[in-house]
Design an enzyme around this catalytic site. Structure first.
Site, PDB file in Angstrom:
ATOM      1  N   CYS A 142      -8.946  -6.783  -0.834  1.00 56.87           N
ATOM      2  CA  CYS A 142      -9.241  -5.740   0.154  1.00 56.87           C
ATOM      3  C   CYS A 142      -9.287  -4.283  -0.343  1.00 56.87           C
ATOM      4  O   CYS A 142      -8.668  -3.691  -1.217  1.00 56.87           O
ATOM      5  CB  CYS A 142      -7.992  -5.674   0.984  1.00 56.87           C
ATOM      6  SG  CYS A 142      -7.870  -4.140   2.142  1.00 56.87           S
ATOM      7  N   CYS A 165      -7.253  -1.561   0.548  1.00 62.11           N
ATOM      8  CA  CYS A 165      -5.893  -1.718   0.027  1.00 62.11           C
ATOM      9  C   CYS A 165      -5.664  -1.187  -1.476  1.00 62.11           C
ATOM     10  O   CYS A 165      -4.700  -0.638  -1.846  1.00 62.11           O
ATOM     11  CB  CYS A 165      -5.487  -3.251  -0.094  1.00 62.11           C
ATOM     12  SG  CYS A 165      -5.404  -4.001   1.757  1.00 62.11           S
TER      13      CYS A 165
END
Length: 105
Positions: free
Chosen positions: A34, A37
């Protein structure tokens, strides 16, 4: 002085590290693939250092720790859950422009 980093926790540690913690806890639900993230990581490292002893910062890799993500209703990542006295008190999904300032609120 030792550098303070977020704590990586698994399904079996969630209760003891988060729900039974004596300080408020910020839990980052994330995954290695991600992009947002990964962008959030350095901010969370800074928060962990700045609020050491006042707030615990934990990370849950949803790829490896699926059950705790399911139990917490995580549908999108990154999601930050804020717990106090074992209760979920706030949640933030995504990485807005004022990410660090929003976390500190």
């Amino acid at each position: 002085m030792e550098e303070v980093k977020p704590i990586n926790i698994g399904d079996d540690q969630f209760d003891s590290e988060v729900l039974k913690a004596e300080v408020p806890v910020l839990v980052d639900f994330w995954a290695p693939w991600c992009g947002p993230c990964r962008m959030a990581g350095p901010v969370l490292d800074k928060i962990a250092e700045e609020y050491s002893g006042k707030v615990k910062v934990c990370k849950v890799n949803v790829e490896d720790q699926r059950q705790v993500a399911i139990d917490n209703g995580i549908m999108s990542i990154p999601t930050l859950n804020f717990y106090k006295n074992g209760e979920l008190v706030d949640q933030m999904t995504g990485v807005p422009d004022n990410y660090e300032a929003d976390i500190k609120k």
